[in-house]
Enzyme design. Structure first.
Site, PDB file in Angstrom:
ATOM      1  N   ASP A 248       5.853  -5.163   2.965  1.00  0.00           N
ATOM      2  CA  ASP A 248       6.234  -6.117   3.994  1.00  0.00           C
ATOM      3  C   ASP A 248       7.320  -7.034   3.458  1.00  0.00           C
ATOM      4  O   ASP A 248       7.332  -7.365   2.273  1.00  0.00           O
ATOM      5  CB  ASP A 248       5.023  -6.952   4.439  1.00  0.00           C
ATOM      6  CG  ASP A 248       4.142  -6.197   5.425  1.00  0.00           C
ATOM      7  OD1 ASP A 248       4.609  -5.184   5.986  1.00  0.00           O
ATOM      8  OD2 ASP A 248       2.996  -6.603   5.633  1.00  0.00           O
TER       9      ASP A 248
ATOM     10  N   TRP B 131       0.843  -1.186   0.000  1.00  0.00           N
ATOM     11  CA  TRP B 131       0.000   0.000   0.000  1.00  0.00           C
ATOM     12  C   TRP B 131       0.875   1.232   0.000  1.00  0.00           C
ATOM     13  O   TRP B 131       2.000   1.213   0.471  1.00  0.00           O
ATOM     14  CB  TRP B 131      -1.036  -0.045   1.097  1.00  0.00           C
ATOM     15  CG  TRP B 131      -0.629   0.425   2.441  1.00  0.00           C
ATOM     16  CD1 TRP B 131       0.030  -0.295   3.378  1.00  0.00           C
ATOM     17  CD2 TRP B 131      -0.886   1.716   2.990  1.00  0.00           C
ATOM     18  NE1 TRP B 131       0.192   0.464   4.494  1.00  0.00           N
ATOM     19  CE2 TRP B 131      -0.360   1.699   4.290  1.00  0.00           C
ATOM     20  CE3 TRP B 131      -1.512   2.877   2.522  1.00  0.00           C
ATOM     21  CZ2 TRP B 131      -0.429   2.803   5.117  1.00  0.00           C
ATOM     22  CZ3 TRP B 131      -1.582   3.969   3.352  1.00  0.00           C
ATOM     23  CH2 TRP B 131      -1.055   3.924   4.635  1.00  0.00           C
TER      24      TRP B 131
END
Lengths: 118, 182
Positions: free
Chosen positions: B127, B108
């Site tokens: 991540d 994101w």
């Protein structure tokens, strides 16, 4: 490192997290835009689908900005498949289409892809 | 015969039977086959496909000429909307995953204002996946974050999509560009 504004910036902020900066998507998770997104324009219902698909319809952009992003990404990622005589999306058209939810996105997408593969 | 003796007898019979049926060599042979087999797995087509063009290009901070602050601190400017363990504390950096983890291609994206030049930079929160939680430098900031029902802008989610492992280890904040105008 690029500077971005207008539809390119909106694409980066609202779409690229999943569809990736180069439109490649992620096989198995997110469909690619690159080299395929404009093929929807060639089949009945495809133009409408592109404005109704949840990622587009629900993007936190107003109708005019959304129409601009759609026009931008079709050329940016799949210029070769944009039909001759393609008429750009207008804010009015996108505003109307995005209010019609697709209740079974995958099924509709499958039919459209089958239509252009025939 | 007490229950304890009975269990002893059963275990002894089992061990003797196993010793009769197998040799040390057969154990070595099987172990060897397993090791060779394990190294052959990454060569299978599926694994190769997963490693194909699904990778992010190496992040580049070229043009970011006014770096400020400490990436191991939660207050570091790029972390304005990060939620996780800072990779700079986990063997990586603010824009690179630690060795042995894989950067998730699905992510994101938001913006953070650089305190030095006042510009809004486009930041991708990726991540790093494939190992257990790092547990160092936990940081939760929420600038521009939206509730979980708006999933594409929520950072409470684990963003290990399109990676071989769904286990999240830590998070990076990669500068993608400058937002000149909205």
């Amino acid at each position: 490192m690029g500077a971005a504004s207008g539809p390119a910036l909106d694409y980066t902020l609202e779409c690229a997290g999943c569809h990736r900066a180069d439109g490649a998507g992620t096989p198995g998770s997110v469909p690619a835009l690159r080299d395929s997104v404009a093929r929807f324009l060639a089949v009945p219902g495809g133009r409408e689908y592109l404005a109704r698909v949840p990622g587009v319809a629900q993007a936190p952009l107003d109708d005019a900005a959304l129409a601009a992003v759609l026009g931008w990404l079709l050329v940016e990622f799949d210029r070769a498949h944009v039909p001759a005589g393609f008429v750009a999306y207008t804010a009015e058209e996108v505003g109307r289409l995005r209010k019609q939810p697709l209740l079974d996105v995958e099924a509709v997408r499958k039919l459209l892809v089958e239509a252009w593969e025939r | 015969m007490s229950q304890r003796q009975w269990i002893d007898l059963l275990a002894e019979r089992g061990a003797r039977s196993l010793a009769r049926r197998t040799s040390r060599r057969s154990l070595l042979a099987r172990l060897g086959a397993a090791i060779v087999g394990a190294t052959a797995f990454p060569l299978l087509p599926v694994a190769r496909a997963a490693e194909g063009d699904g990778r992010l290009p190496p992040p580049s901070d070229d043009g970011l000429n006014a770096e400020l602050g400490d990436p191991t601190h939660c207050t570091y400017w790029r972390h304005c909307a990060i939620d996780g363990f800072l990779c700079a504390c986990c063997g990586g950096s603010q824009n690179a995953c630690p060795p042995g983890t894989e950067m998730s291609p699905v992510t994101w994206i938001g913006t953070c204002r650089h305190p030095g030049d006042g510009k809004d930079y486009i930041i991708s929160y990726n991540d790093c996946c494939g190992q257990a939680l790092c547990m160092r430098c936990r940081c939760t900031r929420t600038e521009g974050e939206k509730p979980v029902y708006y999933t594409s802008k929520n950072n409470d989610l684990l963003w290990c999509f399109g990676t071989k492992s769904r286990a999240v280890h830590c998070s990076v904040a990669v500068v993608l560009g400058v937002a000149t105008k909205r």
